[in-house]
Scaffold this motif. Structure first.
Motif, PDB file in Angstrom:
ATOM      1  N   UNK A   3       6.628  16.872 -25.834  1.00  0.00           N
ATOM      2  CA  UNK A   3       6.186  16.323 -24.560  1.00  0.00           C
ATOM      3  C   UNK A   3       7.247  15.363 -24.032  1.00  0.00           C
ATOM      4  N   UNK A   4       7.511  15.445 -22.727  1.00  0.00           N
ATOM      5  CA  UNK A   4       8.401  14.498 -22.056  1.00  0.00           C
ATOM      6  C   UNK A   4       7.560  13.655 -21.115  1.00  0.00           C
ATOM      7  N   UNK A   5       7.640  12.330 -21.272  1.00  0.00           N
ATOM      8  CA  UNK A   5       6.934  11.394 -20.404  1.00  0.00           C
ATOM      9  C   UNK A   5       7.979  10.674 -19.553  1.00  0.00           C
ATOM     10  N   UNK A   6       7.952  10.921 -18.259  1.00  0.00           N
ATOM     11  CA  UNK A   6       8.826  10.230 -17.325  1.00  0.00           C
ATOM     12  C   UNK A   6       8.000   9.220 -16.547  1.00  0.00           C
ATOM     13  N   UNK A   7       8.159   7.952 -16.889  1.00  0.00           N
ATOM     14  CA  UNK A   7       7.346   6.914 -16.266  1.00  0.00           C
ATOM     15  C   UNK A   7       8.201   5.677 -16.046  1.00  0.00           C
ATOM     16  N   UNK A   8       8.112   5.101 -14.863  1.00  0.00           N
ATOM     17  CA  UNK A   8       8.965   3.964 -14.514  1.00  0.00           C
ATOM     18  C   UNK A   8       8.666   2.718 -15.344  1.00  0.00           C
TER      19      UNK A   8
END
Length: 105
Positions: A3-8
């Motif tokens: 899983x890739x989580x892209x979160x600022x």
């Protein structure tokens, strides 16, 4: 599962990574804070099973970021858009509450 989580927000990224990875040892979680970092990770990791992408990344708006990430995927990968804003609402001392956490979606 990869899983890739892209979160600022780094706290949200860390929470998601720790929560998902600790629940199952077969889950691998990669994180990034910008769409650019997400695209770099996609270049190096062709075996992602799912992507969670923040709607408010610092380097690109949600729809543009979604399109760029979708274009970078070499095979169909589910992409979930995430938008979470948590704020602390202080309640009057007379009500007996010091504060209340409110989750707005």
């Amino acid at each position: 599962m990869n899983i890739l989580i892209g979160y600022a927000n780094s706290l949200s990224r860390d929470f998601a990574q720790n929560h998902l990875a600790s629940s199952d040892t077969s889950i691998s979680v990669l994180t990034c804070g910008t769409v650019g970092e997400c695209l770099d990770i996609l270049d190096d990791n062709l075996n992602l099973d799912m992507i969670g992408l923040d709607m408010e990344m610092p380097d690109m708006d949600g729809l543009s970021g979604f399109e760029k990430v979708q274009e970078a995927c070499l095979h169909p990968v589910p992409i979930a858009h995430m938008l979470f804003a948590v704020r602390l609402s202080l309640v009057s001392i007379s009500t007996g509450s010091v504060g209340q956490a409110v989750c707005n979606k």
